[in-house]
Design an enzyme around this catalytic site. Sequence first.
Site, PDB file in Angstrom:
ATOM      1  N   ASP A  61       0.815  -1.211   0.000  1.00 33.16           N
ATOM      2  CA  ASP A  61       0.000   0.000   0.000  1.00 33.16           C
ATOM      3  C   ASP A  61       0.850   1.263   0.000  1.00 33.16           C
ATOM      4  O   ASP A  61       0.505   2.257  -0.637  1.00 33.16           O
ATOM      5  CB  ASP A  61      -0.915   0.011   1.230  1.00 33.16           C
ATOM      6  CG  ASP A  61      -2.002  -1.038   1.139  1.00 33.16           C
ATOM      7  OD1 ASP A  61      -2.278  -1.499   0.023  1.00 33.16           O
ATOM      8  OD2 ASP A  61      -2.571  -1.400   2.188  1.00 33.16           O
ATOM      9  N   ALA A  62       1.968   1.257   0.752  1.00 35.99           N
ATOM     10  CA  ALA A  62       2.783   2.461   0.856  1.00 35.99           C
ATOM     11  C   ALA A  62       3.324   2.881  -0.510  1.00 35.99           C
ATOM     12  O   ALA A  62       3.387   4.075  -0.826  1.00 35.99           O
ATOM     13  CB  ALA A  62       3.938   2.234   1.826  1.00 35.99           C
ATOM     14  N   TYR A  64       1.969   2.026  -3.476  1.00 37.29           N
ATOM     15  CA  TYR A  64       0.816   2.463  -4.265  1.00 37.29           C
ATOM     16  C   TYR A  64       0.456   3.905  -3.896  1.00 37.29           C
ATOM     17  O   TYR A  64       0.229   4.761  -4.760  1.00 37.29           O
ATOM     18  CB  TYR A  64      -0.367   1.526  -3.989  1.00 37.29           C
ATOM     19  CG  TYR A  64      -1.701   2.030  -4.508  1.00 37.29           C
ATOM     20  CD1 TYR A  64      -2.124   1.732  -5.800  1.00 37.29           C
ATOM     21  CD2 TYR A  64      -2.528   2.808  -3.706  1.00 37.29           C
ATOM     22  CE1 TYR A  64      -3.344   2.197  -6.269  1.00 37.29           C
ATOM     23  CE2 TYR A  64      -3.746   3.273  -4.172  1.00 37.29           C
ATOM     24  CZ  TYR A  64      -4.155   2.966  -5.455  1.00 37.29           C
ATOM     25  OH  TYR A  64      -5.359   3.425  -5.912  1.00 37.29           O
ATOM     26  N   ASP A  65       0.414   4.185  -2.581  1.00 40.01           N
ATOM     27  CA  ASP A  65       0.052   5.523  -2.124  1.00 40.01           C
ATOM     28  C   ASP A  65       1.032   6.579  -2.624  1.00 40.01           C
ATOM     29  O   ASP A  65       0.653   7.720  -2.891  1.00 40.01           O
ATOM     30  CB  ASP A  65       0.011   5.556  -0.598  1.00 40.01           C
ATOM     31  CG  ASP A  65      -1.195   4.824  -0.025  1.00 40.01           C
ATOM     32  OD1 ASP A  65      -2.128   4.535  -0.798  1.00 40.01           O
ATOM     33  OD2 ASP A  65      -1.196   4.536   1.181  1.00 40.01           O
ATOM     34  N   LEU A 112     -10.618   7.763   2.576  1.00 35.65           N
ATOM     35  CA  LEU A 112     -10.257   8.706   3.631  1.00 35.65           C
ATOM     36  C   LEU A 112      -9.027   9.504   3.231  1.00 35.65           C
ATOM     37  O   LEU A 112      -8.126   8.980   2.572  1.00 35.65           O
ATOM     38  CB  LEU A 112      -9.946   7.972   4.940  1.00 35.65           C
ATOM     39  CG  LEU A 112     -11.099   7.303   5.682  1.00 35.65           C
ATOM     40  CD1 LEU A 112     -10.547   6.486   6.841  1.00 35.65           C
ATOM     41  CD2 LEU A 112     -12.088   8.332   6.190  1.00 35.65           C
ATOM     42  N   GLU A 145     -10.357   5.056  16.307  1.00 36.39           N
ATOM     43  CA  GLU A 145     -10.591   3.626  16.114  1.00 36.39           C
ATOM     44  C   GLU A 145      -9.440   2.993  15.330  1.00 36.39           C
ATOM     45  O   GLU A 145      -8.851   3.638  14.463  1.00 36.39           O
ATOM     46  CB  GLU A 145     -11.912   3.420  15.360  1.00 36.39           C
ATOM     47  CG  GLU A 145     -13.094   4.090  16.052  1.00 36.39           C
ATOM     48  CD  GLU A 145     -14.296   4.293  15.133  1.00 36.39           C
ATOM     49  OE1 GLU A 145     -14.394   3.564  14.119  1.00 36.39           O
ATOM     50  OE2 GLU A 145     -15.112   5.184  15.422  1.00 36.39           O
ATOM     51  N   LYS A 147      -7.457   1.230  12.526  1.00 38.02           N
ATOM     52  CA  LYS A 147      -7.676   1.122  11.087  1.00 38.02           C
ATOM     53  C   LYS A 147      -7.286  -0.296  10.661  1.00 38.02           C
ATOM     54  O   LYS A 147      -6.129  -0.587  10.387  1.00 38.02           O
ATOM     55  CB  LYS A 147      -6.856   2.164  10.329  1.00 38.02           C
ATOM     56  CG  LYS A 147      -7.154   2.238   8.846  1.00 38.02           C
ATOM     57  CD  LYS A 147      -6.402   3.396   8.217  1.00 38.02           C
ATOM     58  CE  LYS A 147      -6.658   3.435   6.728  1.00 38.02           C
ATOM     59  NZ  LYS A 147      -6.123   2.232   6.057  1.00 38.02           N
ATOM     60  N   ASP A 149      -6.578  -3.624   8.749  1.00 40.46           N
ATOM     61  CA  ASP A 149      -6.078  -3.900   7.398  1.00 40.46           C
ATOM     62  C   ASP A 149      -6.805  -5.128   6.864  1.00 40.46           C
ATOM     63  O   ASP A 149      -6.304  -6.244   6.912  1.00 40.46           O
ATOM     64  CB  ASP A 149      -4.571  -4.137   7.440  1.00 40.46           C
ATOM     65  CG  ASP A 149      -3.944  -4.083   6.056  1.00 40.46           C
ATOM     66  OD1 ASP A 149      -4.657  -3.705   5.101  1.00 40.46           O
ATOM     67  OD2 ASP A 149      -2.758  -4.412   5.922  1.00 40.46           O
ATOM     68  N   GLU A 204     -15.270  -4.169   8.511  1.00 36.52           N
ATOM     69  CA  GLU A 204     -14.082  -4.743   7.885  1.00 36.52           C
ATOM     70  C   GLU A 204     -14.048  -6.248   8.110  1.00 36.52           C
ATOM     71  O   GLU A 204     -14.149  -6.722   9.249  1.00 36.52           O
ATOM     72  CB  GLU A 204     -12.828  -4.118   8.507  1.00 36.52           C
ATOM     73  CG  GLU A 204     -11.617  -4.181   7.653  1.00 36.52           C
ATOM     74  CD  GLU A 204     -11.587  -3.099   6.581  1.00 36.52           C
ATOM     75  OE1 GLU A 204     -10.711  -3.162   5.715  1.00 36.52           O
ATOM     76  OE2 GLU A 204     -12.450  -2.196   6.595  1.00 36.52           O
ATOM     77  N   TYR A 256     -17.768  -0.862  12.124  1.00 37.86           N
ATOM     78  CA  TYR A 256     -17.202   0.417  12.547  1.00 37.86           C
ATOM     79  C   TYR A 256     -18.086   1.623  12.233  1.00 37.86           C
ATOM     80  O   TYR A 256     -17.746   2.746  12.597  1.00 37.86           O
ATOM     81  CB  TYR A 256     -15.802   0.634  11.965  1.00 37.86           C
ATOM     82  CG  TYR A 256     -15.681   0.606  10.455  1.00 37.86           C
ATOM     83  CD1 TYR A 256     -16.251   1.583   9.650  1.00 37.86           C
ATOM     84  CD2 TYR A 256     -14.954  -0.400   9.823  1.00 37.86           C
ATOM     85  CE1 TYR A 256     -16.118   1.574   8.281  1.00 37.86           C
ATOM     86  CE2 TYR A 256     -14.802  -0.430   8.456  1.00 37.86           C
ATOM     87  CZ  TYR A 256     -15.393   0.564   7.681  1.00 37.86           C
ATOM     88  OH  TYR A 256     -15.262   0.530   6.312  1.00 37.86           O
ATOM     89  N   LYS A 339     -12.509  10.319  13.948  1.00 40.21           N
ATOM     90  CA  LYS A 339     -13.796  10.790  13.438  1.00 40.21           C
ATOM     91  C   LYS A 339     -14.409  11.798  14.410  1.00 40.21           C
ATOM     92  O   LYS A 339     -14.294  11.632  15.630  1.00 40.21           O
ATOM     93  CB  LYS A 339     -14.782   9.628  13.291  1.00 40.21           C
ATOM     94  CG  LYS A 339     -14.306   8.474  12.433  1.00 40.21           C
ATOM     95  CD  LYS A 339     -15.299   7.325  12.479  1.00 40.21           C
ATOM     96  CE  LYS A 339     -14.788   6.114  11.706  1.00 40.21           C
ATOM     97  NZ  LYS A 339     -15.701   4.956  11.825  1.00 40.21           N
ATOM     98  N   LYS A 363      -1.959   7.336   9.483  1.00 43.73           N
ATOM     99  CA  LYS A 363      -1.264   6.140   8.993  1.00 43.73           C
ATOM    100  C   LYS A 363       0.035   5.910   9.766  1.00 43.73           C
ATOM    101  O   LYS A 363       0.789   6.833  10.021  1.00 43.73           O
ATOM    102  CB  LYS A 363      -0.963   6.273   7.496  1.00 43.73           C
ATOM    103  CG  LYS A 363      -2.194   6.408   6.608  1.00 43.73           C
ATOM    104  CD  LYS A 363      -2.997   5.121   6.537  1.00 43.73           C
ATOM    105  CE  LYS A 363      -2.375   4.097   5.619  1.00 43.73           C
ATOM    106  NZ  LYS A 363      -2.436   4.409   4.195  1.00 43.73           N
ATOM    107  N   CYS A 458      31.313 -23.037   3.317  1.00 46.01           N
ATOM    108  CA  CYS A 458      31.064 -21.982   4.296  1.00 46.01           C
ATOM    109  C   CYS A 458      31.777 -20.698   3.869  1.00 46.01           C
ATOM    110  O   CYS A 458      32.989 -20.723   3.595  1.00 46.01           O
ATOM    111  CB  CYS A 458      31.550 -22.429   5.670  1.00 46.01           C
ATOM    112  SG  CYS A 458      31.465 -21.115   6.925  1.00 46.01           S
ATOM    113  N   CYS A 461      34.737 -19.982   6.647  1.00 52.68           N
ATOM    114  CA  CYS A 461      35.928 -20.812   6.871  1.00 52.68           C
ATOM    115  C   CYS A 461      36.238 -21.759   5.719  1.00 52.68           C
ATOM    116  O   CYS A 461      37.274 -22.433   5.733  1.00 52.68           O
ATOM    117  CB  CYS A 461      35.767 -21.621   8.161  1.00 52.68           C
ATOM    118  SG  CYS A 461      34.491 -22.895   8.076  1.00 52.68           S
ATOM    119  N   CYS A 476      27.296 -25.491   8.611  1.00 56.48           N
ATOM    120  CA  CYS A 476      28.750 -25.564   8.471  1.00 56.48           C
ATOM    121  C   CYS A 476      29.231 -26.667   9.405  1.00 56.48           C
ATOM    122  O   CYS A 476      28.869 -26.691  10.585  1.00 56.48           O
ATOM    123  CB  CYS A 476      29.389 -24.227   8.849  1.00 56.48           C
ATOM    124  SG  CYS A 476      31.193 -24.301   8.987  1.00 56.48           S
ATOM    125  N   CYS A 481      34.498 -22.838  13.429  1.00 57.84           N
ATOM    126  CA  CYS A 481      34.275 -21.778  12.429  1.00 57.84           C
ATOM    127  C   CYS A 481      34.241 -20.420  13.128  1.00 57.84           C
ATOM    128  O   CYS A 481      33.541 -20.247  14.134  1.00 57.84           O
ATOM    129  CB  CYS A 481      32.946 -22.032  11.713  1.00 57.84           C
ATOM    130  SG  CYS A 481      32.438 -20.703  10.610  1.00 57.84           S
TER     131      CYS A 481
END
Length: 736
Positions: A61-62, A64-65, A112, A145, A147, A149, A204, A256, A339, A363, A458, A461, A476, A481
């Site tokens: 989302d971040a 996209y936003d 929102l 309230e 939010k 997800d 939700e 909600y 709100k 957010k 490894c 070593c 390993c 080591c």
Amino acid sequence: MSGSRDGDVPEPVHAGVAAEVPGKEAAPDRRTPAERAAALRELIGYHNERYFVLDSPEIPDADYDALVRELRRIESEHPEVITPDSPTQHVGGAPEVQLFAPVRHRIPMMSLDNAFEQPELDAWADRLRRQLPDVDIETLDLSVEPKVDGVAMSLTYVDGRFVQAATRGDGVTGEDVTANVATIRVVPHELKTPAPHHLEVRGEVYMPTAEFAELNERAEAQGSKTFANPRNAGAGSLRQKDPSVTASRPLSFWAYQIGEIDGAVPEQRGGASSKRRGAAGGWPPGTQSAALALLEAAGLPVSPDARKVRGVSAAFARCRELEAHRHDLPYEIDGAVVKVDDLALHERLGATSRAPRWAIAFKFPPEDRTTRLLEIMVSIGRTGRATPFAVLDPVFVGGSTVHLATLHNEDQVRLKDVRPGDLVVVHKAGDVIPEVVGPVLGPDTGERAPPWTFPTECPACGSPLTRLPGESDTYCTNIDCPSQRVQRIVHFASRSGMDIEGLGEERVVQLVQAGMVADPADLYLLQAERLASLERMGAISSKNLVDAVESSKSRPLSRLLVALGIRHVGPTGARALARAFGSLGALRHADAGELAAVEGVGAVIADSVAEFFSVPQNVTVVDRLIALGVRTDEPGAAAVSGGPVPPGGGPEAPRTLAGKSVVVTGTLEGYSREEAEAAIVSRGGKSPGTVSKKTFAVVVGATPGSAKTHKAEELGVPVVDGSRFDELLESGQVPG
């Protein structure tokens, strides 16, 4: 109003199918504002379809936003480029792929506007002042309230009976998912109290985090595809043509908001029908908090974490409180919604084309972001386990900048099919180690690098790396080591072990390279004068480190057992063993059968402990620790007497809580979390991390997690104020 995709993020990071790379300084964009806006509209439209229509988002989302935020900025600076079909002018994406019948919302389900810091909440309050000049905004009641997800949902009840469920869709038209939502256990088919003839309830649909983890565990065991996060799991579960599939998924619901009320209300308790807004306990409600109370009374689940506060400063404080406890909640949230509580003011404030003016989403820092995977490397832990990890283009996620993320093991790299050069989704929840969720593969993805293969040697070593039969981990084989040596010492000094302040991995590497430390026992031979000769180690910091090491000698046996790094032995198993045997001398000479007989231990831990003490190198280190004065007894254990007494208990403490489970949440004055648990155990009780019907009492200290308190109230478990914890210990009874 909950759910995702509600607006902006603070940083204009470009990501997604356009192959714009977060974390890199972008080359100068030579496109005109109109050309860039057109490209953004196309890109956002693509992601809208993935999210709103197909319930299969490709980017967090971040990110996209961020695209939406950039488009809004361009349109604000160049209004002439705005088009009627711009995603900034409406909510979500039109449901073009119709798996379910369309449902037109009689009142649009709007999005929102967002805030990220207090000044943005203050700016929202300033707008309220301008629009409501006759209202004292400083003392205005606000509802804050969580939010959630999840997936926004509209439920319709006619004459108190559930008749329809519809998704938000584009805010105007959603999809009919009635048959699927009807399978969600907490959604009542009939309301418990009188309600208007036509009642729309908005809320939700979500999947609780614990149930999500179990769902993915079952999928992994069956070799099936796992879900990236609870939101995707919930959305995918709702979009099933067969409701029985939805019924098999652990979905839940929070109400909600009241969307639409139409028609008379049947006679309410008290005998009279309520015709006016705000009638006590009646319909229609006068405030948001009253609406939530009415919904809860009707049998609809309402979040126990919703709070009414006075003024924007108090609202901001509540938002920060929810952020601090977001991982204590049994469901995922990505912010809080503030709100105006008075519903009459909602009507006066109205809405813009896409969002109400009477609400705003605060957010939290995003926990999922996209970035470029630069390289896959392997680290060697204290047990020799080889863990692949991703080297990333730095990205801000979960409140900090991340440049490394775990890939768990060879199988996970193959299943996720991430490769160097890929654009990937990175997840970081709170203090949890960042992990790579998977690649972002869109229509514009170019040629990818070949699949990554696990190394055979490894990296520290050069010894062979071996994958044990029947296990997913690779090890390993060299017990000496250098990477294992460092990590064993780091683990010994860790918070859950001996808790030695100032002894992190960087410092341990420095000590090992200087030849001062080769195993944990060497820590107790460190001298401030020698330490002061090291780089970035002055006289004061050297003395502080030596003092911290010396102080750790008083840690109880259970902490020492954790610090030794015995495979499968964590804090819970270590406490059980330490309480049962009382001293290291008794424990180290017990055989596997005696160890396994301890409640909560079992054969796997018992075999591991017995094997540890059969290895000569381990015995040598333990003997040196004893000779250097490290404590080897457990306060409160029946087999020991004397020694330091922990707060609230000790070797001679009466067993006032025998057989009783006491859960502690929050901070208790005079006790660390471990000391509070030890005090309960020393009285014969148990201190589990969760509340159940068998819980005797829940002790609530400062800044508690609301989920445990709510669960206690729901189950009728007594709640004890933290200031009366000592009374509970002494009497074994809930203080009156």
